[in-house]
Structure formats: C-alpha cells, structure tokens
Design a protein around this motif. Structure first.
Motif, PDB file in Angstrom:
ATOM      1  N   PHE B 148      61.026  28.117  31.759  1.00 47.62           N
ATOM      2  CA  PHE B 148      60.724  29.543  31.930  1.00 47.62           C
ATOM      3  C   PHE B 148      59.320  29.861  31.407  1.00 47.62           C
ATOM      4  N   VAL B 149      59.003  29.382  30.211  1.00 47.37           N
ATOM      5  CA  VAL B 149      57.703  29.662  29.607  1.00 47.37           C
ATOM      6  C   VAL B 149      56.583  29.064  30.458  1.00 47.37           C
ATOM      7  N   ALA B 150      56.811  27.840  30.957  1.00 49.74           N
ATOM      8  CA  ALA B 150      55.776  27.198  31.781  1.00 49.74           C
ATOM      9  C   ALA B 150      55.510  28.019  33.040  1.00 49.74           C
ATOM     10  N   ILE B 151      56.582  28.486  33.674  1.00 48.89           N
ATOM     11  CA  ILE B 151      56.424  29.294  34.888  1.00 48.89           C
ATOM     12  C   ILE B 151      55.720  30.613  34.549  1.00 48.89           C
ATOM     13  N   ALA B 152      56.153  31.248  33.443  1.00 49.77           N
ATOM     14  CA  ALA B 152      55.557  32.524  33.051  1.00 49.77           C
ATOM     15  C   ALA B 152      54.066  32.346  32.771  1.00 49.77           C
ATOM     16  N   LEU B 153      53.728  31.285  32.046  1.00 48.46           N
ATOM     17  CA  LEU B 153      52.317  31.029  31.739  1.00 48.46           C
ATOM     18  C   LEU B 153      51.506  30.846  33.023  1.00 48.46           C
ATOM     19  N   ALA B 154      52.062  30.067  33.944  1.00 46.82           N
ATOM     20  CA  ALA B 154      51.350  29.814  35.200  1.00 46.82           C
ATOM     21  C   ALA B 154      51.138  31.122  35.959  1.00 46.82           C
ATOM     22  N   GLU B 155      52.174  31.955  35.968  1.00 42.44           N
ATOM     23  CA  GLU B 155      52.066  33.239  36.665  1.00 42.44           C
ATOM     24  C   GLU B 155      51.030  34.141  36.016  1.00 42.44           C
ATOM     25  N   ILE B 156      51.048  34.171  34.679  1.00 42.63           N
ATOM     26  CA  ILE B 156      50.084  35.009  33.957  1.00 42.63           C
ATOM     27  C   ILE B 156      48.667  34.517  34.235  1.00 42.63           C
ATOM     28  N   TRP B 157      48.503  33.214  34.163  1.00 38.61           N
ATOM     29  CA  TRP B 157      47.185  32.622  34.401  1.00 38.61           C
ATOM     30  C   TRP B 157      46.710  32.934  35.827  1.00 38.61           C
ATOM     31  N   ARG B 158      47.649  32.839  36.759  1.00 39.25           N
ATOM     32  CA  ARG B 158      47.279  32.936  38.163  1.00 39.25           C
ATOM     33  C   ARG B 158      46.986  34.367  38.598  1.00 39.25           C
ATOM     34  N   ALA B 159      47.786  35.308  38.145  1.00 42.94           N
ATOM     35  CA  ALA B 159      47.769  36.625  38.812  1.00 42.94           C
ATOM     36  C   ALA B 159      47.345  37.793  37.937  1.00 42.94           C
ATOM     37  N   THR B 160      46.851  37.523  36.722  1.00 40.36           N
ATOM     38  CA  THR B 160      46.382  38.645  35.907  1.00 40.36           C
ATOM     39  C   THR B 160      45.119  39.259  36.506  1.00 40.36           C
ATOM     40  N   ALA B 161      44.310  38.381  37.105  1.00 40.20           N
ATOM     41  CA  ALA B 161      43.020  38.833  37.624  1.00 40.20           C
ATOM     42  C   ALA B 161      43.156  39.878  38.714  1.00 40.20           C
ATOM     43  N   ILE B 162      44.275  39.858  39.441  1.00 40.06           N
ATOM     44  CA  ILE B 162      44.430  40.840  40.512  1.00 40.06           C
ATOM     45  C   ILE B 162      44.544  42.243  39.915  1.00 40.06           C
ATOM     46  N   MET B 163      45.182  42.343  38.747  1.00 38.29           N
ATOM     47  CA  MET B 163      45.218  43.645  38.065  1.00 38.29           C
ATOM     48  C   MET B 163      43.861  43.935  37.457  1.00 38.29           C
ATOM     49  N   LEU B 164      43.259  42.884  36.913  1.00 37.50           N
ATOM     50  CA  LEU B 164      41.969  43.056  36.247  1.00 37.50           C
ATOM     51  C   LEU B 164      40.933  43.715  37.163  1.00 37.50           C
ATOM     52  N   VAL B 165      40.806  43.197  38.388  1.00 34.61           N
ATOM     53  CA  VAL B 165      39.749  43.738  39.258  1.00 34.61           C
ATOM     54  C   VAL B 165      40.016  45.208  39.599  1.00 34.61           C
ATOM     55  N   ILE B 166      41.284  45.551  39.796  1.00 34.61           N
ATOM     56  CA  ILE B 166      41.609  46.958  40.090  1.00 34.61           C
ATOM     57  C   ILE B 166      41.292  47.835  38.882  1.00 34.61           C
ATOM     58  N   LEU B 167      41.643  47.354  37.688  1.00 32.23           N
ATOM     59  CA  LEU B 167      41.421  48.159  36.479  1.00 32.23           C
ATOM     60  C   LEU B 167      39.930  48.271  36.144  1.00 32.23           C
ATOM     61  N   VAL B 168      39.186  47.186  36.379  1.00 33.70           N
ATOM     62  CA  VAL B 168      37.737  47.252  36.109  1.00 33.70           C
ATOM     63  C   VAL B 168      37.105  48.322  36.998  1.00 33.70           C
ATOM     64  N   ALA B 169      37.502  48.327  38.265  1.00 33.28           N
ATOM     65  CA  ALA B 169      36.974  49.350  39.175  1.00 33.28           C
ATOM     66  C   ALA B 169      37.384  50.739  38.698  1.00 33.28           C
ATOM     67  N   GLY B 170      38.631  50.871  38.250  1.00 33.16           N
ATOM     68  CA  GLY B 170      39.131  52.173  37.777  1.00 33.16           C
ATOM     69  C   GLY B 170      38.383  52.650  36.545  1.00 33.16           C
TER      70      GLY B 170
END
Lengths: 346, 281
Positions: B148-170
C-alpha cells in the motif's frame, strides 16, 4: 503623539537609486502630501515608512520610536492602497474588522469599532455586502474605514483617489480631509495630482528624481517655488519662464523690457504665473496664438521671446489669435531662478 | 449565411466530435451495463457487486484516494507557495517538479517497482548498509502495508505535479496588494496563507481536487505494476472482467459505478469549496 522623522533614507534597486538621502519631519496630526510625477520615488518612500519596503540606508522614527526594523503591524500605522485591496472573499464588515481580528480583539469590540467607522464613512448599510457588489467609490470608503478602524497613530495613503472619476474624487477629497482632521491621526498621502495635494495638505513635499525638492505649505509651494521643477510642476497652466540678462545694478533685461530683480551675476530665468499679469500700456509684448475661453477666465497662449507664454485674463476681454498683447507682470509675484542650479534666487 | 445560424455552425464540428467519440461510446457502455442480451436488467450490477472481490477493491480504491489526495493537496500547496515566492530559477524548479507528469503511469509504476522489488534499489541499499542480512521480498501478501505504501508513494510522486501547476497558476492570479494589505493589518505569514491564499485559491483548488480525485478513482497502471493481484482496485476489476473473464457487461457496470463515485465526489468538492454568493474571486 506621532511625529514622523525620516533620517537620511536612501533606497537602491540594483543599480537604480530610487531615493537619495531623504530627510523629512512630519509633525503630529499633520497632513503631509508627497507629490511628484510617477517614478519620482514617492510611493517607495511611503512603502519604506510603512515597512513593505526596507531602506538601503537611513532611519524611520514614528512617535519617538525607531521603527525601521519593525514589522508593519508594530509601527502603529495603517494604510489605504491605490487599488483599495478590499478582500473579495470577505464581507465589508470582515474587511473593516480584518486588522482588529488579527489583534484578537473581542467580538463586541470589533463590532463596535467596525460600526463606528462604517458610520463615519457612510457605508453602514453595506456591511454585509462583498467587494464585488460595491462601486469604486464604496470600495474606497471601505478601504479608508478599514484603515481608520485600527485607530492608528499614522495613516498612509497611496494615491487613494486615483481610480475614481473626477466628480467623485472631488467629493471624496473634501470628505477625507474632514474625517482625517477629526480622527487626529498623522497622515501621509501620496499623489501625482497637484489639485489633490493643494486642497488637502497641511504641507506638501514635492519630489523629483528621488529627492525632496521642497517641503512647505501649499500656498508657499505655489507662490515661492524653491526650484524651477516645482514652479513648472505645480500650477495649471504652469509658471511662465523667460530668459533674463543682467542690465546692471539689480536691473534685468527680459524680452526687451528692463525689470527690477535680484542683485546677482546673470543670466537668470524670469518667472511669472499666468494669472499674475494684466493687460496694460507698458510691459511684455506678446502675440496671441491660441485663445481658450474657459468660462471663469480666458486662457491665452502667446509667443514671447521665441517661447510659449500663457496668460490668464478676465473672461470679459475679447482677444483674437494674432493680437499683440501688452502684459504687465505683478511686480511682487515675479520669481527668479538660476538656470545653472535651477534653484530660486531671492 | 445568416448571422443567426453562424454560432451554431461554428460549434457544429466540436459537437459532432463529442457526440461520436464521447457520447456514443458512453451510450454503448451504458447499454452494455444495463443488459445481458434480453432487455433492461440490473443483473450486471448485482453480479459485480456480489462478487467477493468487489468490496475489497472498492475499499482499496477509497483508502488509496484517502491516503494520497490529502498528502498531495498539502504538498502541492507547499510547493506552489514556494515556487511563487522564488525570484530566480522559478521556471526551472517548476519544470523539474513536473517531470513525473511526462512519464506514463505504467512507467512510473515500474520505476517504483524497481525500488521496492527483491533485487531493487531499496533492498540493495539496506543490505549494502548492513541494515538487513539479505534482500527481502517486500511486495508480498504478507506485507500488505508495504504494498500500500509503495503504491501511495508512487502515486504521490507521479501525480502531485498536476495539482501543483493548477495551484501555481491560481496563486499567480492573486494580486500582491492583498498580501501587502494583510501584512500591514497584522497578519502573520501563516495567517496570510490561511486568510488570503487559501480562500482566494478556492476556484483553482476545487479544479485541482476534482481532477485529482477523479484520477485517484481511475488508478490502475501503477497499482498493476507494483501490487499486481495483491492489491485489487476498481479499475483492475474492470480490466479483469473485460479481458480475463471476457464479460463486457460486468466491466461496463463497474465502469459506471466508478463514474457514479467520481460524480458524487466532484459534487461534494464543488459544494465544499463553493465561493459564497456575492463574493467575486
């Protein structure tokens, strides 16, 4: 008591020197206007006093306390911003009470102060509205109310009226002056509008290229400009300038006329305000180029000694372009400037 | 051509495109889900929800979303605040942080598999440092939490940036004057973040959350790469029904269940982060 002292303040942005060695004392409860064209450093000076900007060198004292190392909130100031900065996600009530809430004031006290200042600014019926539902003038009132609610020692205003239309600006000018006088706070007001400065200030500091050129009462600045810049910046239309060459023994030759002047080594600039001249038999002879009847008076733009020369005359007179006018300057209103230093010569 | 019809003619191509490539397949899937060959039925739904793996995969999907999304929100806010305060090198940091977005999710899963598997980086490092005697197999059914932790880490690593770019623009859209006013009126940096940034970021935050939550319910390739059959999720069940069991009706039914959950959460997020009436942000 909140006297403000600015001691040897200078500010450098990289290579650019925005402020040069500013020294200024603003008395308790005084209304000081910083006046100048855009880029003269007036907003930078205000932001240094406020604490949003740090001076490269120099000190800022408020009420006998050195504050330039303190955060804005610890300086006993509040501010009205040019674009009002009324928070769009908060109601008018919460906007006015923002600073009070930050001080963890009790709900009752917040309510009391918000309602009092809102009444003062005539926006008590707007307290539950959001900024998006207000007009520019109302937003402006909220911004002022928010600053007053803090009951600050010093209130700083950065071009607060520049976004209002002309009529509203005139109305707010008078109102703001009254409210501030009543609140007994020291006020520093930044503007590029000389009418605003003249009408509101106890004292005006005219700024030019990062320096204070003159700090004096409005009428003094108008009548006795300390430098050519002040003379040409203040007054609409601005002061007229003519070249003067020495004619010996305190006499000066100006456009073919001999005029009394200071005992100095020439050449000098002869200066006179457009309204300080009358049609006469003897005086400066100018050719009218443009005639503008403005209702209250007649603005005539002439050519004299190869320069533009304006006169404000009685509106009953009939003047046509091409007419030769003989204009007599009022002797006690004539001013002299040294073209080398651009400073006034007594 | 009359000006009256022009707008309709102009949106015709995109309408056709949407109808052919989105609406029509969607209707087909719905049709498939609600029939087993003879008329309307809920059999497919009964079938898939009655299967013993359904509650597990639903629980896993929700747990993963619950673990990953909040961490990503906090991380993305932190990173966006940092980036928007940088004066130099801002773009470079942003580019580096968004690299994972350019990698396919399967590849991302494989990268993290390479870290966690028996002959992976983590094992080599730990045994190299002498923490463990010999490489252990971490991703087994005995260690569900590590999976579970390995999957969660991979997901966090992979997809945080999609929120990041929206928030940076905001964050970039919030006028600086608001922060200056808040500062002058006594708000500490933390208060400025809570009272100015967060409320004014609500529109971007809800967009970012909606996208991220929807993606969280569609998680598949990363889970497949790291957990395989150890960690069933809704999407892997859809895949199994379609391609292993060749039961298109059941696959369509699960797909619609995922859609319903996504719509439910989207509505919830939009409600929660709604801008009060009258406030213009």
């Amino acid at each position: 008591m909140a006297e403000i002292q600015i001691k040897n303040v200078a500010k450098q942005f990289g290579e650019y020197q925005a402020l040069h060695d500013i020294n200024l004392t603003i008395a308790d409860q005084e209304f000081m206007v910083l006046l100048g064209a855009s880029g003269c450093g007036k907003s930078t000076l205000l932001r240094i006093i406020c604490g949003l900007e740090t001076a490269t060198t120099g000190e800022v004292w408020i009420g006998g306390r050195r504050v330039d190392h303190l955060a804005p909130k610890d300086r006993g100031i509040s501010m009205v911003f040019q674009n009002y900065a009324v928070f769009p996600h908060l109601t008018v009530f919460e906007n006015i009470g923002f600073g009070l809430r930050m001080q963890k004031m009790s709900n009752d006290e917040v309510k009391r102060r918000v309602e009092r200042t809102a009444t003062l600014m005539h926006i008590e019926q707007l307290l539950q509205r959001y900024s998006g539902e207000l007009s520019g003038g109302q937003r402006q009132r909220v911004a002022v109310a928010r600053a007053l609610a803090m009951e600050p020692d010093v209130i700083l205003m950065d071009e607060p009226l520049s976004n209002l239309d002309a009529l509203l600006r005139m109305e707010m000018r008078a109102e703001l002056k009254g409210v501030l006088a009543e609140s007994k706070t020291t006020a520093i007001y930044v503007t590029h509008d000389q009418v605003e400065a003249m009408s509101m200030a106890d004292r005006i500091s005219v700024m030019h290229e990062g320096k204070i050129v003159q700090a004096a009462s409005p009428i003094e600045v108008y009548r006795n400009p300390a430098a050519e810049f002040v003379a040409s910046f203040i007054g609409n239309p601005p002061m007229n300038f003519l070249n003067a060459t020495p004619a010996g023994d305190g006499k000066w030759s100006v456009a073919g006329n001999v005029v009394d002047g200071p005992r100095a080594n020439g050449p000098l600039q002869f200066a006179i305000r457009p309204e300080d001249m009358q049609l006469s038999d003897a005086g400066l002879t100018a050719t009218a180029k443009v005639v503008e009847p403005l209702g209250a008076h007649l603005l005539v733009t002439c050519e004299l000694d190869g320069k533009m020369f304006r006169a404000v005359l009685d509106s009953d007179l009939t003047v046509n372009p091409g007419d030769a006018l003989t204009l007599a300057p009022q002797a006690d209103r004539v001013r002299w400037f040294d073209p080398g230093t651009t400073l006034a010569v007594a | 051509m009359s000006a009256r019809y022009l707008p309709y003619i102009l949106i015709l191509p995109v309408t056709l495109f949407l109808c052919i490539f989105f609406l029509y397949p969607f209707v087909l899937v719905a049709q498939q889900a609600f029939s087993t060959g003879n008329g309307f039925t809920l059999d497919n739904f009964r079938n898939v929800t009655g299967h013993w793996k359904f509650p597990i995969s639903l629980k896993n999907t929700l747990l993963l979303a619950a673990a990953v999304v909040p961490v990503q929100v906090v991380l993305a806010l932190l990173m966006a605040t940092m980036v928007s305060r940088m004066k130099k090198g801002r773009d470079m940091v942003l580019y580096i942080w968004t690299i994972p977005l350019g990698i396919s999710d399967l590849a991302a899963g494989i990268i993290w598999l390479a870290i966690f598997e028996q002959s992976g980086f983590l094992n080599s490092m730990l045994s190299g440092l002498g923490v463990i005697d010999k490489p252990a197999n971490l991703l087994t059914y005995q260690n569900p939490w590590i999976v579970f932790v390995a999957i969660a880490l991979a997901e966090i690593w992979r997809a945080t940036a999609i929120m990041l770019v929206i928030l940076v623009a905001g964050i970039g859209l919030i006028p600086r004057e608001y922060y200056e006013a808040a500062e002058v009126f006594g708000a500490s940096p933390w208060k400025r973040f809570m009272r100015i940034t967060l409320p004014l970021l609500r529109p971007s935050l809800s967009t970012a959350l909606v996208i991220r939550v929807i993606l969280a319910f569609e998680v598949f390739a990363v889970v497949q790469a790291i957990g395989g059959t150890l960690f069933p999720v809704l999407m892997s069940e859809t895949f199994n029904y379609q391609f292993e069991l060749l039961n298109g009706g059941a696959a369509a039914a699960i797909a619609l269940i995922i859609l319903a959950i996504s719509i439910g959460f989207t509505v919830m997020i939009l409600r929660l982060l709604r801008v009060p009436k009258g406030a213009t942000i």
